[in-house]
Design a protein around this motif. Structure first.
Motif, mmCIF file in Angstrom:
data_model
loop_
_atom_site.group_PDB
_atom_site.id
_atom_site.type_symbol
_atom_site.label_atom_id
_atom_site.label_comp_id
_atom_site.label_asym_id
_atom_site.label_seq_id
_atom_site.Cartn_x
_atom_site.Cartn_y
_atom_site.Cartn_z
ATOM 1 N N LYS A 1 0.629 -1.350 -0.154
ATOM 2 C CA LYS A 1 -0.036 0.055 0.020
ATOM 3 C C LYS A 1 0.773 1.737 -0.310
ATOM 4 O O LYS A 1 0.456 1.789 -1.051
ATOM 5 C CB LYS A 1 -0.633 0.021 1.297
ATOM 6 C CG LYS A 1 -2.029 -0.895 1.250
ATOM 7 C CD LYS A 1 -2.764 -0.724 0.595
ATOM 8 C CE LYS A 1 -4.018 -1.611 0.723
ATOM 9 N NZ LYS A 1 -5.815 -1.323 0.204
ATOM 10 N N GLU A 2 1.845 1.091 0.826
ATOM 11 C CA GLU A 2 2.731 2.360 0.343
ATOM 12 C C GLU A 2 3.147 2.610 -0.488
ATOM 13 O O GLU A 2 3.432 3.879 -0.700
ATOM 14 C CB GLU A 2 3.742 2.311 2.234
ATOM 15 C CG GLU A 2 3.171 2.106 2.867
ATOM 16 C CD GLU A 2 4.383 2.266 4.372
ATOM 17 O OE1 GLU A 2 5.017 1.911 4.500
ATOM 18 O OE2 GLU A 2 3.975 1.991 5.517
ATOM 19 N N GLN B 1 2.422 1.677 -3.485
ATOM 20 C CA GLN B 1 1.767 1.746 -4.626
ATOM 21 C C GLN B 1 1.455 3.214 -3.836
ATOM 22 O O GLN B 1 1.062 4.473 -4.721
ATOM 23 C CB GLN B 1 0.332 1.586 -3.963
ATOM 24 C CG GLN B 1 -0.393 0.206 -4.956
ATOM 25 C CD GLN B 1 -1.379 -0.229 -4.971
ATOM 26 O OE1 GLN B 1 -2.507 -0.227 -3.622
ATOM 27 N NE2 GLN B 1 -1.687 -1.174 -5.962
ATOM 28 N N PHE B 2 1.480 4.134 -2.743
ATOM 29 C CA PHE B 2 0.976 5.064 -2.237
ATOM 30 C C PHE B 2 2.444 5.996 -2.802
ATOM 31 O O PHE B 2 2.135 7.966 -3.536
ATOM 32 C CB PHE B 2 0.954 5.660 -0.825
ATOM 33 C CG PHE B 2 0.789 7.450 -0.797
ATOM 34 C CD1 PHE B 2 0.138 7.918 -0.540
ATOM 35 C CD2 PHE B 2 1.971 7.804 -0.101
ATOM 36 C CE1 PHE B 2 -0.845 9.321 -0.574
ATOM 37 C CE2 PHE B 2 1.514 9.199 0.504
ATOM 38 C CZ PHE B 2 0.649 9.728 0.573
ATOM 39 N N LEU C 1 4.242 5.622 -5.643
ATOM 40 C CA LEU C 1 4.339 5.246 -7.321
ATOM 41 C C LEU C 1 3.151 6.812 -7.475
ATOM 42 O O LEU C 1 3.451 7.137 -8.782
ATOM 43 C CB LEU C 1 4.029 4.204 -7.947
ATOM 44 C CG LEU C 1 3.657 3.508 -9.223
ATOM 45 C CD1 LEU C 1 5.288 4.243 -9.801
ATOM 46 C CD2 LEU C 1 3.328 2.289 -9.089
ATOM 47 N N LYS C 2 2.172 6.798 -7.355
ATOM 48 C CA LYS C 2 0.814 7.485 -7.562
ATOM 49 C C LYS C 2 1.591 9.060 -6.694
ATOM 50 O O LYS C 2 1.000 9.975 -7.819
ATOM 51 C CB LYS C 2 -0.146 7.363 -6.450
ATOM 52 C CG LYS C 2 -0.832 5.838 -6.883
ATOM 53 C CD LYS C 2 -2.355 5.832 -6.451
ATOM 54 C CE LYS C 2 -2.610 4.110 -6.827
ATOM 55 N NZ LYS C 2 -4.784 4.056 -6.389
ATOM 56 N N GLY C 3 1.660 9.300 -5.982
ATOM 57 C CA GLY C 3 2.367 11.039 -5.549
ATOM 58 C C GLY C 3 3.653 11.411 -6.616
ATOM 59 O O GLY C 3 3.208 12.250 -6.940
ATOM 60 N N SER C 4 4.399 10.115 -7.279
ATOM 61 C CA SER C 4 5.076 10.487 -8.005
ATOM 62 C C SER C 4 4.956 10.538 -9.187
ATOM 63 O O SER C 4 5.811 11.431 -9.885
ATOM 64 C CB SER C 4 6.221 9.343 -8.025
ATOM 65 O OG SER C 4 7.661 9.249 -6.778
ATOM 66 N N LEU C 5 3.724 9.993 -9.479
ATOM 67 C CA LEU C 5 3.065 10.464 -10.782
ATOM 68 C C LEU C 5 3.111 11.742 -11.068
ATOM 69 O O LEU C 5 2.876 12.463 -11.685
ATOM 70 C CB LEU C 5 2.460 8.774 -11.360
ATOM 71 C CG LEU C 5 2.847 7.780 -12.091
ATOM 72 C CD1 LEU C 5 2.351 6.713 -11.834
ATOM 73 C CD2 LEU C 5 4.169 7.296 -13.227
ATOM 74 N N ALA C 6 1.978 11.918 -9.718
ATOM 75 C CA ALA C 6 1.323 13.041 -10.332
ATOM 76 C C ALA C 6 2.057 14.430 -9.348
ATOM 77 O O ALA C 6 2.039 15.193 -10.597
ATOM 78 C CB ALA C 6 0.393 13.693 -8.789
#
Length: 111
Positions: free
Chosen positions: A7-8, A10-11, A13-18
């Motif tokens: 979960k961390e 994923q968080f 990775l999503k933050g990096s993409l944003a």
């Protein structure tokens, strides 16, 4: 434990993409003035068709030709701002008119 790490991850990775998306938008001038945005749109219009053509030839697809259009984001933005400001400038007058009409309607119903 592994579920929490997943979960961390994923968080992060999503933050990096944003973050990368915001950085790219800033770097290309999309968050700047209208002229910078128009220049970024012009660059995209020049770069995108060859890239799409190369990709479709690689995959083996055939797409119809892209339509040509003349679009100015700054003119559209300015038209939108003018429309909103015009509506806001007449809002008090229209509110008074609608209030008077409403009272007349209520008086007619109560007779």
């Amino acid at each position: 434990m592994s579920r929490r790490v997943w979960k961390e991850g994923q968080f992060v990775l999503k933050g990096s993409l944003a973050g990368a998306a915001v950085y790219m938008a800033y770097d290309q001038g999309l968050l700047g003035s209208g002229a910078q945005g128009a220049e970024a749109l012009r660059k995209a219009q020049e770069a995108l068709p060859p890239a799409v053509q190369e990709w479709t030839s690689y995959v083996g697809w055939e797409l119809p030709p892209t339509p040509k259009f003349d679009f100015s984001p700054s003119n559209s933005w300015n038209k939108g701002v003018q429309t909103v400001m015009s509506a806001l400038s007449v809002a008090p007058t229209k509110a008074c008119e609608y209030t008077v009409e409403g009272w007349k309607y209520v008086k007619e119903l109560l007779k």
